[in-house]
Write a protein that holds these residues in place. Structure first.
Motif, PDB file in Angstrom:
ATOM      1  N   ARG A   1      18.615  25.058  37.753  1.00  0.00           N
ATOM      2  CA  ARG A   1      17.240  25.281  38.207  1.00  0.00           C
ATOM      3  C   ARG A   1      17.224  25.197  39.730  1.00  0.00           C
ATOM      4  O   ARG A   1      17.671  24.203  40.295  1.00  0.00           O
ATOM      5  N   GLU A   2      16.750  26.244  40.370  1.00  0.00           N
ATOM      6  CA  GLU A   2      16.678  26.289  41.840  1.00  0.00           C
ATOM      7  C   GLU A   2      17.991  25.858  42.484  1.00  0.00           C
ATOM      8  O   GLU A   2      18.030  25.049  43.404  1.00  0.00           O
ATOM      9  N   GLY A   3      19.085  26.364  41.947  1.00  0.00           N
ATOM     10  CA  GLY A   3      20.394  26.123  42.575  1.00  0.00           C
ATOM     11  C   GLY A   3      21.072  24.838  42.161  1.00  0.00           C
ATOM     12  O   GLY A   3      22.231  24.609  42.514  1.00  0.00           O
ATOM     13  N   SER A   4      20.374  23.956  41.431  1.00  0.00           N
ATOM     14  CA  SER A   4      20.992  22.688  41.043  1.00  0.00           C
ATOM     15  C   SER A   4      21.297  22.646  39.553  1.00  0.00           C
ATOM     16  O   SER A   4      20.519  23.159  38.743  1.00  0.00           O
ATOM     17  N   LEU A   5      22.418  22.009  39.206  1.00  0.00           N
ATOM     18  CA  LEU A   5      22.767  21.867  37.799  1.00  0.00           C
ATOM     19  C   LEU A   5      21.782  20.927  37.122  1.00  0.00           C
ATOM     20  O   LEU A   5      21.419  19.893  37.677  1.00  0.00           O
ATOM     21  N   VAL A   6      21.364  21.304  35.905  1.00  0.00           N
ATOM     22  CA  VAL A   6      20.485  20.434  35.120  1.00  0.00           C
ATOM     23  C   VAL A   6      21.379  19.653  34.169  1.00  0.00           C
ATOM     24  O   VAL A   6      22.114  20.257  33.381  1.00  0.00           O
ATOM     25  N   PRO A   7      21.378  18.316  34.251  1.00  0.00           N
ATOM     26  CA  PRO A   7      22.256  17.537  33.375  1.00  0.00           C
ATOM     27  C   PRO A   7      21.960  17.810  31.904  1.00  0.00           C
ATOM     28  O   PRO A   7      20.835  18.155  31.540  1.00  0.00           O
ATOM     29  N   ARG A   8      22.988  17.624  31.068  1.00  0.00           N
ATOM     30  CA  ARG A   8      22.906  17.989  29.653  1.00  0.00           C
ATOM     31  C   ARG A   8      21.747  17.311  28.907  1.00  0.00           C
ATOM     32  O   ARG A   8      21.137  17.894  28.037  1.00  0.00           O
ATOM     33  N   ASP A   9      21.413  16.080  29.284  1.00  0.00           N
ATOM     34  CA  ASP A   9      20.379  15.367  28.534  1.00  0.00           C
ATOM     35  C   ASP A   9      18.994  15.443  29.200  1.00  0.00           C
ATOM     36  O   ASP A   9      18.111  14.673  28.903  1.00  0.00           O
ATOM     37  N   ALA A  10      18.814  16.442  30.076  1.00  0.00           N
ATOM     38  CA  ALA A  10      17.535  16.521  30.792  1.00  0.00           C
ATOM     39  C   ALA A  10      16.476  17.304  30.032  1.00  0.00           C
ATOM     40  O   ALA A  10      15.470  17.711  30.584  1.00  0.00           O
ATOM     41  N   GLY A  11      16.683  17.529  28.733  1.00  0.00           N
ATOM     42  CA  GLY A  11      15.691  18.251  27.937  1.00  0.00           C
ATOM     43  C   GLY A  11      16.018  19.723  27.892  1.00  0.00           C
ATOM     44  O   GLY A  11      16.761  20.228  28.715  1.00  0.00           O
ATOM     45  N   SER A  12      15.432  20.423  26.932  1.00  0.00           N
ATOM     46  CA  SER A  12      15.773  21.831  26.761  1.00  0.00           C
ATOM     47  C   SER A  12      14.938  22.705  27.692  1.00  0.00           C
ATOM     48  O   SER A  12      14.015  22.241  28.326  1.00  0.00           O
ATOM     49  N   ALA A  13      15.295  23.999  27.717  1.00  0.00           N
ATOM     50  CA  ALA A  13      14.682  24.913  28.687  1.00  0.00           C
ATOM     51  C   ALA A  13      13.193  25.057  28.487  1.00  0.00           C
ATOM     52  O   ALA A  13      12.708  25.100  27.404  1.00  0.00           O
TER      53      ALA A  13
END
Ligand code: NIG
Ligand code: FE
Length: 423
Positions: A411-423
């Motif tokens: 999101r906006e160039g940054s990796l979203v960690p695996r447990d940060a919720g679904s899209a």
């Protein structure tokens, strides 16, 4: 469930066969488009009104307003050497001073310098260093890529590289397709004994790689492996279930495209110097041409592959980055598309089909990904701009979000960690 709706431009690239000839430019543009997915799978894609009508329980969906945005399939990068240790930036500096890639390689630099570093790296180090590069690729919109061995050049180190690819496939979002490439260069201990090395590849490495890798690749070129050696290696690989692909005609017209056609390779790659007879052979055999303009650019080859001639002959063209420590200096599929458009004469739509569906076809993944349509994986790149054209503005952050298997991973160039919720 996820619904992205009212996209100014949705490019679907639908289908399960490679785009070629006139259809290479069919990227399936839908205006006011939408995509509905359920977990990892796309349920519907098309005009917003049609897709909306497929929603049965509005309370069960997360809706994203796509107004002012455009959407394309996740990029499929069908040619990388992303697993390696060490650093060869110094070679780039020497090339800026005018030294040729082939001369650097002949003097013990090039691939052999990476072989020294890779042989002495631990599996954990290789995983760590490669993860950084894969994260860069993901942020640039790549959701699937091919990854080769070829910096080990002995049985143990080649198998280690393939294990690293396997481990990375499970540890980060990009889906990996593994290629055994023991015939990437002749290692120092076999200098002057190339025939013996080819025997080692066929008799020892291929049996060890079978079952771990999906593909077998050879660097068929002047100063590396001959067409006869390449054919023997690719046939031995095929006999063990490793499907053929090949580095062909990159540095000189050296016969690789003819070998690709003979052995029924899924893909022939580079093709900067492919001769007319090679183009005809690829067309007749239905081989995908995977072009790597980024490598030709950073290697200063002074020439890019004849993409227009390939398309005119009916050869499906795919694009890939060739991420590697020598000439694969950009992880970005949009940069490869930019070079393809402004250096090789592709239209934007042709380049998009090349970077998505045709890349998937080059990896035998066309039934699962490469396009935005019901039944395929929800691998999506949301662009910040309402126009696809803005993807080729180099230096401007073009990507708002990357979705892999229905999950927002960037999101906006940054990796979203695996447990940060679904899209
Ligand atoms: O695809 N051509 C052969 N292999 C790579 C280069 C690898 C390297 O220089 O380390 C390529 O360009
Ligand atoms: Fe390569």
């Amino acid at each position: 469930m996820l619904l992205i709706e009212h996209l100014d431009q949705l490019y679907t690239c639908t289908g399960t066969t490679a785009r070629s000839g006139a259809s290479q430019s069919d990227a399936g543009l839908v205006t006011d488009g939408a995509v509905l997915s359920d977990g990892p799978t796309i349920i519907a894609a098309g005009p917003t009104a049609d897709v909306r009508s497929r929603v049965t329980d509005p309370s069960a969906i997360r809706v994203i307003d796509g107004r002012g945005r455009s959407l394309v399939p996740g990029f499929v990068d069908g040619h990388t050497h992303v697993v390696f240790a060490g650093d060869r930036r110094e070679e780039l500096r020497r090339r800026l001073d005018g030294v040729a890639y082939a001369d650097i390689a002949a003097a013990g630099g090039g691939i052999l310098s990476t072989v020294r570093a890779t042989r002495s790296a631990t599996e954990a180090q290789l995983i760590e260093e490669t993860s950084v590069r894969l994260a860069e690729m993901l942020a640039a919109g790549t959701t699937t890529c091919e990854a080769k061995s070829g910096y080990g050049l002995d049985v143990e180190s080649e198998v280690r590289m393939l294990r690293v690819i396997g481990a990375l496939g499970a540890r980060q979002p990009i889906e990996l397709s593994a290629t055994f490439m023991g015939a990437h260069e002749v290692p120092p201990e076999y200098r002057g004994r190339q025939t013996d090395f080819v025997r080692l590849v066929i008799d020892k490495m291929i049996p060890a790689a079978a079952g771990i890798a999906e593909w077998c690749d050879v660097f068929c070129d002047t100063g590396f492996f001959t067409p006869d050696e390449s054919r023997a290696i690719l046939e031995a690989g095929a006999a063990r279930g490793l499907k053929p692909r090949i580095h062909a005609d990159e540095l000189a017209p050296s016969g690789g495209s003819a070998v690709a056609a003979e052995v029924g390779a899924r893909s022939a790659d580079h093709l900067v110097h492919v001769p007319p007879a090679g183009i005809a052979a690829l067309a007749a055999a239905g081989v995908v041409a995977t072009l790597l303009p980024t490598a030709a650019f950073y290697l200063k080859l002074g020439k890019l592959a004849p993409a227009r001639d390939l398309i005119a002959a009916g050869v499906p063209v795919a694009l890939a980055t060739d991420v590697n420590p020598g000439g694969g200096f950009s992880p970005s599929m949009p940069f490869a598309m930019t070079l393809a458009c402004f250096g090789m004469g592709l239209s934007l739509e042709e380049a998009l089909a090349a970077a998505t569906l045709n890349g998937a076809c080059s990896l035998d993944l066309q039934h699962e990904l490469g396009s935005i349509e019901a039944g395929k994986r929800a691998d999506l790149v949301v662009l910040r701009s309402p126009r696809l054209l803005d993807l080729v503005r180099v230096g401007v952050p073009a990507i708002r979000a990357v979705v892999k298997n229905g999950r927002e991973v960037v999101r906006e160039g940054s990796l979203v960690p695996r447990d940060a919720g679904s899209a």
